[in-house]
Design an enzyme around this catalytic site. Structure first.
Site, mmCIF file in Angstrom:
data_model
loop_
_atom_site.group_PDB
_atom_site.id
_atom_site.type_symbol
_atom_site.label_atom_id
_atom_site.label_comp_id
_atom_site.label_asym_id
_atom_site.label_seq_id
_atom_site.Cartn_x
_atom_site.Cartn_y
_atom_site.Cartn_z
ATOM 1 C CE1 TYR A 189 37.023 27.042 -0.510
ATOM 2 C CE2 TYR A 189 35.265 25.695 0.409
ATOM 3 C CZ TYR A 189 35.698 26.877 -0.153
ATOM 4 O OH TYR A 189 34.807 27.911 -0.348
ATOM 5 C CE LYS A 193 37.334 29.662 1.962
ATOM 6 N NZ LYS A 193 37.758 31.075 1.738
#
Length: 210
Positions: A189, A193
């Site tokens: 994650y 990002k």
């Protein structure tokens, strides 16, 4: 979903694409765009959920053109075909929202063996990167090419505050578990990002006049 009119800005006559349109945030992005008068193309790999979201939005916004496209954004030919299909049906593309991502929420059922770095499955890593980064790259490649040749447009990549700050895994802790057994937000994650910020900077300087 509930219908509402914000009138913060006017997108009448604009065509907007949302990837991950059947997920958690996709329908909310769609509502905001439809409130502003846009026509939208909803993209997702989950046909059943996408159909349901498309139906609900069409009922709430009957004045707008809304199309659903089942697309695997990790496959280049699928993205290319979807771009051509959307232009054919809606005439143009003005906005791309790269929103698609695999589910990375930490739930009460997650085990340390799945989320912790030491045991994080390579198969999950690869798939997360494919969807979150490769998918955004491919969509930007084909949609961006179209917009650059057609008078300009906007590419909006959905990142997160964690793309610029270090992770605070304390918020996912479960009482009674040893430190090495605590679930954490998966490493993929943060990488995805952060990567989306890099992609945004690259696109901004690649097509600055578009």
């Amino acid at each position: 979903m509930e219908n509402r009119t914000l009138n913060l800005f006017d997108l009448k006559g604009r065509v907007c694409i949302i990837t991950g349109a059947a997920g958690l945030l996709g329908p909310k992005h769609a509502e905001a765009l439809l409130d502003a008068g846009a026509d939208i193309a909803l993209i997702d790999i989950n046909k059943d959920k996408l159909t349901d979201v498309g139906r609900q939005l069409s009922e709430l916004y009957p004045q707008s053109r809304i199309i659903c496209c089942v697309v695997d954004i990790t496959k280049e030919e699928d993205v290319k075909s979807a771009t051509e299909s959307i232009v054919s049906k809606l005439g143009k593309i003005n906005v791309l929202i790269n929103n698609a991502a695999n589910n990375t929420a930490v739930t009460k059922n997650d085990s340390a063996g799945f989320t912790r770095l030491e045991d994080f499955p390579i198969e999950v890593w690869n798939r997360d990167i494919e969807v979150g980064l490769t998918g955004a790259f491919l969509m930007s490649k084909y949609i961006g090419r179209h917009m650059a040749a057609s008078g300009g447009g906007v590419i909006l990549n959905i990142a997160s505050d964690i793309s610029v700050i270090a992770p605070d895994q304390r918020i996912y802790r479960k009482p009674g578990l040893a430190p090495d057994q605590q679930p954490v937000k998966p490493v993929s994650y943060w990488i995805i990002k952060t990567g989306l910020i890099g992609l945004t900077r690259y696109l901004a300087t690649y097509w600055p006049d578009k």
